[in-house]
Write a protein that holds these residues in place. Structure first.
Motif, PDB file in Angstrom:
ATOM      1  N   UNK A  94       0.855  -1.198   0.000  1.00 14.85           N
ATOM      2  CA  UNK A  94       0.000   0.000   0.000  1.00 14.85           C
ATOM      3  C   UNK A  94       0.887   1.243   0.000  1.00 14.85           C
ATOM      4  N   UNK A  95       1.866   1.260   0.899  1.00 13.31           N
ATOM      5  CA  UNK A  95       2.784   2.398   0.991  1.00 13.31           C
ATOM      6  C   UNK A  95       3.536   2.599  -0.329  1.00 13.31           C
ATOM      7  N   UNK A  96       3.944   1.503  -0.945  1.00 14.59           N
ATOM      8  CA  UNK A  96       4.750   1.591  -2.168  1.00 14.59           C
ATOM      9  C   UNK A  96       3.931   1.961  -3.406  1.00 14.59           C
ATOM     10  N   UNK A 134      -4.383  -4.714  -1.345  1.00 11.68           N
ATOM     11  CA  UNK A 134      -3.689  -3.458  -1.679  1.00 11.68           C
ATOM     12  C   UNK A 134      -4.518  -2.666  -2.690  1.00 11.68           C
ATOM     13  N   UNK A 135      -5.027  -3.370  -3.680  1.00  9.40           N
ATOM     14  CA  UNK A 135      -5.807  -2.694  -4.720  1.00  9.40           C
ATOM     15  C   UNK A 135      -7.143  -2.193  -4.155  1.00  9.40           C
ATOM     16  N   UNK A 136      -7.714  -2.943  -3.208  1.00  5.57           N
ATOM     17  CA  UNK A 136      -8.975  -2.511  -2.590  1.00  5.57           C
ATOM     18  C   UNK A 136      -8.738  -1.258  -1.734  1.00  5.57           C
ATOM     19  N   UNK A 137      -7.686  -1.292  -0.917  1.00  4.45           N
ATOM     20  CA  UNK A 137      -7.435  -0.163  -0.012  1.00  4.45           C
ATOM     21  C   UNK A 137      -7.071   1.119  -0.753  1.00  4.45           C
ATOM     22  N   UNK A 138      -6.366   0.977  -1.873  1.00  9.77           N
ATOM     23  CA  UNK A 138      -5.902   2.185  -2.566  1.00  9.77           C
ATOM     24  C   UNK A 138      -6.783   2.544  -3.755  1.00  9.77           C
ATOM     25  N   UNK A 139      -7.665   1.640  -4.128  1.00 12.75           N
ATOM     26  CA  UNK A 139      -8.542   1.900  -5.272  1.00 12.75           C
ATOM     27  C   UNK A 139      -7.781   1.996  -6.586  1.00 12.75           C
TER      28      UNK A 139
END
Ligand code: FE
Ligand code: FE
Ligand code: ZN
Length: 289
Positions: A94-96, A134-139
């Motif tokens: 997520x951070x990256x 990761x894709x869900x959290x960052x959209x």
């Protein structure tokens, strides 16, 4: 031509890592987004990340090879360890997302007695879950490529053979219906493959040929360039300075100059301080094609 760099500390922030690497003569680097033994990751501001992105662009850096914490184990027999590992890898990814176009490398894990079949299953499940989350959290779609590192296979460690890495990637494709496979690759660690029994001293072409047959060279995205304190097949995983171990200068020179490995980031994980890294980077630059 290759990119060359080493591990740098995240303690002073992201831009500082880029400046530090430039001072050593490198044009890529590796870092642990959190303490390598796990624990909390360093808070980072969007401004700091933007400053690093500008710096590496100006200086024509190759892709960075970020390293997941050593304590992560997606195939531990302990459910709690698996859950924590999944959270760590997801949090890193997520951070990256703010640092796109780079690599995130991690050790596949140790099955801790569950057997390799279960290990393959759990690593693949974890990877798909981490990418999906990761894709869900960052959209947004995953912005980096996740690399499985070649390991020595000591104890119940997974990834000591090319076949195991292939099996993990195949299983990911199966679970995710083909989708995230394009986001996976392999980081080739010279010390680890040597310790695992792949003779890169006498038959580098043969080893790369085997990698190609089993995994596909298009998946070999980054190299950890290390000498080894031990013999081929020893399964010890003790890194040595370049030219001072059992792999030796000649073989490592062939790796650096190998036509199939050009254009890739090479990361030093040798037992050195800054001055040692500066010398190894300069030595590798002098060998570059
Ligand atoms: Fe590693
Ligand atoms: Fe490594
Ligand atoms: Zn190692």
């Amino acid at each position: 031509m290759i990119y060359i760099g080493n591990h740098v500390s995240v303690t002073d922030g992201y831009e500082a890592m880029g400046r530090h690497e430039i001072s050593l003569g490198g044009d890529t680097f590796a870092f642990f987004p959190r303490n390598p033994r796990g624990g909390r990751s360093k808070d980072v501001t969007p401004e700091d990340i933007a400053a690093l992105r500008a710096l590496i662009e100006e200086n024509n850096f190759g892709p960075l090879v970020v390293h997941g914490a050593y304590t992560m184990n997606l195939c531990s027999a302990k459910e709690e360890v698996r859950a924590n590992s999944l959270e760590m890898i997801t949090d890193d990814l997520v951070r990256l997302q703010q640092l796109p176009g780079n690599f995130y490398n991690f050790h596949p894990g140790s099955h801790t007695g569950q057997g390799t079949e279960t290990g393959i299953e759990q690593i693949a499940d974890g990877l798909v879950a981490a990418i999906t989350e990761t894709e869900r959290r960052t959209g947004t779609e995953l912005a980096n490529t996740v690399l499985l590192e070649t390991m020595t296979g000591k104890g119940s460690e997974m990834g000591g053979t090319f076949e195991e890495l292939r099996a993990i990637m195949d299983r990911v494709a199966e679970i995710a219906d083909g989708r995230p496979t394009a986001k996976l690759g392999v980081c080739f660690d010279t010390c680890h493959v040597w310790d695992a029994g792949y003779d890169i001293v006498n038959d580098l072409d043969g080893v790369l040929g085997e990698f190609d047959r089993i995994i596909g060279l298009e998946y070999l995205r980054a190299i950890h360039i290390n000498d080894s304190k031990n013999d081929c097949g020893a399964r010890k995983d003790r890194h040595e300075k370049l030219g001072q171990g059992k792999i030796g200068a000649e073989a490592l020179k062939s790796v650096v100059r190998h036509p199939l490995l050009q254009g890739k980031p090479f990361i030093l994980e040798t037992p050195n301080e800054d001055e040692g890294y500066r010398q190894e980077i300069a030595a590798i630059r002098s060998l570059m094609l």
